[in-house]
Motif scaffolding. Sequence first.
Motif, PDB file in Angstrom:
ATOM      1  N   MET A 184       0.829  -1.201   0.000  1.00 32.75           N
ATOM      2  CA  MET A 184       0.000   0.000   0.000  1.00 32.75           C
ATOM      3  C   MET A 184       0.867   1.256   0.000  1.00 32.75           C
ATOM      4  O   MET A 184       0.628   2.204  -0.766  1.00 32.75           O
ATOM      5  CB  MET A 184      -0.923   0.000   1.215  1.00 32.75           C
ATOM      6  N   GLN A 194      -0.288   7.019  -6.422  1.00 33.30           N
ATOM      7  CA  GLN A 194      -1.712   6.740  -6.283  1.00 33.30           C
ATOM      8  C   GLN A 194      -2.305   7.555  -5.138  1.00 33.30           C
ATOM      9  O   GLN A 194      -1.779   7.560  -4.023  1.00 33.30           O
ATOM     10  CB  GLN A 194      -1.954   5.255  -6.051  1.00 33.30           C
ATOM     11  N   THR A 195      -3.402   8.239  -5.406  1.00 28.00           N
ATOM     12  CA  THR A 195      -4.028   9.101  -4.398  1.00 28.00           C
ATOM     13  C   THR A 195      -5.490   8.767  -4.138  1.00 28.00           C
ATOM     14  O   THR A 195      -6.087   9.293  -3.200  1.00 28.00           O
ATOM     15  CB  THR A 195      -3.940  10.583  -4.823  1.00 28.00           C
ATOM     16  N   VAL A 196      -6.077   7.908  -4.973  1.00 27.45           N
ATOM     17  CA  VAL A 196      -7.486   7.568  -4.784  1.00 27.45           C
ATOM     18  C   VAL A 196      -7.616   6.045  -4.712  1.00 27.45           C
ATOM     19  O   VAL A 196      -6.780   5.293  -5.218  1.00 27.45           O
ATOM     20  CB  VAL A 196      -8.375   8.114  -5.922  1.00 27.45           C
ATOM     21  N   GLU A 197      -8.696   5.609  -4.059  1.00 26.78           N
ATOM     22  CA  GLU A 197      -8.959   4.183  -3.908  1.00 26.78           C
ATOM     23  C   GLU A 197      -9.110   3.529  -5.275  1.00 26.78           C
ATOM     24  O   GLU A 197      -9.632   4.123  -6.222  1.00 26.78           O
ATOM     25  CB  GLU A 197     -10.252   4.005  -3.106  1.00 26.78           C
ATOM     26  N   SER A 198      -8.630   2.300  -5.380  1.00 26.71           N
ATOM     27  CA  SER A 198      -8.763   1.546  -6.616  1.00 26.71           C
ATOM     28  C   SER A 198      -9.318   0.162  -6.286  1.00 26.71           C
ATOM     29  O   SER A 198      -9.441  -0.210  -5.120  1.00 26.71           O
ATOM     30  CB  SER A 198      -7.397   1.392  -7.300  1.00 26.71           C
ATOM     31  N   ARG A 199      -9.610  -0.601  -7.322  1.00 28.49           N
ATOM     32  CA  ARG A 199     -10.082  -1.961  -7.101  1.00 28.49           C
ATOM     33  C   ARG A 199      -9.021  -2.748  -6.320  1.00 28.49           C
ATOM     34  O   ARG A 199      -9.351  -3.524  -5.410  1.00 28.49           O
ATOM     35  CB  ARG A 199     -10.366  -2.630  -8.454  1.00 28.49           C
ATOM     36  N   GLU A 200      -7.756  -2.524  -6.658  1.00 28.99           N
ATOM     37  CA  GLU A 200      -6.681  -3.253  -5.985  1.00 28.99           C
ATOM     38  C   GLU A 200      -6.623  -2.927  -4.493  1.00 28.99           C
ATOM     39  O   GLU A 200      -6.532  -3.824  -3.654  1.00 28.99           O
ATOM     40  CB  GLU A 200      -5.333  -2.914  -6.628  1.00 28.99           C
ATOM     41  N   THR A 201      -6.705  -1.635  -4.139  1.00 36.30           N
ATOM     42  CA  THR A 201      -6.590  -1.273  -2.723  1.00 36.30           C
ATOM     43  C   THR A 201      -7.840  -1.664  -1.948  1.00 36.30           C
ATOM     44  O   THR A 201      -7.753  -2.033  -0.771  1.00 36.30           O
ATOM     45  CB  THR A 201      -6.306   0.223  -2.566  1.00 36.30           C
ATOM     46  N   ARG A 202      -9.012  -1.605  -2.592  1.00 35.93           N
ATOM     47  CA  ARG A 202     -10.231  -2.071  -1.914  1.00 35.93           C
ATOM     48  C   ARG A 202     -10.128  -3.559  -1.626  1.00 35.93           C
ATOM     49  O   ARG A 202     -10.484  -4.027  -0.536  1.00 35.93           O
ATOM     50  CB  ARG A 202     -11.470  -1.775  -2.768  1.00 35.93           C
ATOM     51  N   ASP A 203      -9.618  -4.317  -2.594  1.00 37.22           N
ATOM     52  CA  ASP A 203      -9.483  -5.758  -2.399  1.00 37.22           C
ATOM     53  C   ASP A 203      -8.458  -6.081  -1.313  1.00 37.22           C
ATOM     54  O   ASP A 203      -8.619  -7.071  -0.585  1.00 37.22           O
ATOM     55  CB  ASP A 203      -9.090  -6.435  -3.713  1.00 37.22           C
ATOM     56  N   PHE A 230      -7.989  -4.465   1.420  1.00 36.46           N
ATOM     57  CA  PHE A 230      -8.688  -4.339   2.692  1.00 36.46           C
ATOM     58  C   PHE A 230      -9.684  -5.473   2.893  1.00 36.46           C
ATOM     59  O   PHE A 230      -9.727  -6.104   3.960  1.00 36.46           O
ATOM     60  CB  PHE A 230      -9.402  -2.991   2.772  1.00 36.46           C
TER      61      PHE A 230
END
Length: 259
Positions: free
Chosen positions: A213, A221-230, A232
Motif C-alpha cells: 500500500m 496513487q491518491t485515490v482508492e482503486s479496485r486493488e486497494t479495496r481488495d 482491505f
Amino acid sequence: MSAPAILVRTGEVARLVLNRPAKKNALTQEMWQLLPRLLMEAAEDRSVKLLLVEGAGGCFSAGADIAEFETAYSTREKTAAYAADIAAATDGLAAFPKPTIAVIRGVCVGGGLGVALACDLRFCADDSRLGVTPAKLGIIYPLGDTKRLVQAVGPSAAKDLLYSGRLMDAAEALAKGLADRVVPAAELDAVVEEYAATLCANSQWTHRISKRMVGLILSGQTVESRETRDMFLDAVEAPDFQEGRRAFVGKRKPAFPWS
C-alpha cells in the motif's frame, strides 16, 4: 575466501551482510550481482519474517568500489551493464516483500547509502556518518537512489547532500529523516533485536500488504482503486484478522497463522 555478501538466518530474522570488512564493505560488481540472489532466498524462505541489512566489521559500506571504476566505466556498454546490476540490487531490495531494516554502523556513503535507502527503516549507531558523494567524483546518483533520497529527506535537503557531498552525523541524519532511530553504538544490537521481536510477533499479512500500500502511494496513487479495496476486504476475510480479533477479545497474545 568467504563470500563478499552473505545471508545469515537466525530464527525468524535473516541478516544480509556486506562482507568485505578490510575494504569497509565497498561494493563490487560481484556484490551488486549477488544481492538479488540473496534477496530471493530470503523472500522465498517462509520462516523469515524480517530482513536486516548490515556491514561486517563495524562499518556499513564505504560505497561502490572505486578500484573497479576504470573497468566498469571503460565503455558505454559496460557502464550500462554496471548500472543495471546496481539498479537490480537496490530496486530488488526496495521491492522485497517483507520488512527490511538497515543497521548502520561507521560510514554509510554513496552506493552504501543507496542500499540503506532501499530498506524500509534505518537504525543508526550514534557515531555513524552518512552521505552522498557523487559530486566529489563527477558522476550522478542513479534515479532510483535519488528518488528514495528525496522521499526520505525532501528535495532541498537531497540537493544539499547531492551538491555538497558532505557527510552528516547520525543526529543530523535523524533530524532530516534519513535515519529512523539513533542509539548509542553499544546499544544498537539490543535495540534492533527488541524491535525485530516486536515485528516478528505481529501479523505478517499486515506487514506485507501495508508495504504494498505504501509503495502504491509513493508511486503516485491518491485515490482508492479496485486493488486497494481488495487489499482491505481480503485482510478482513483472512485468518490473521480472525485470530487477532479472537486474541483481543480473549485478552491474550495472538498467534498469527499466515507467514
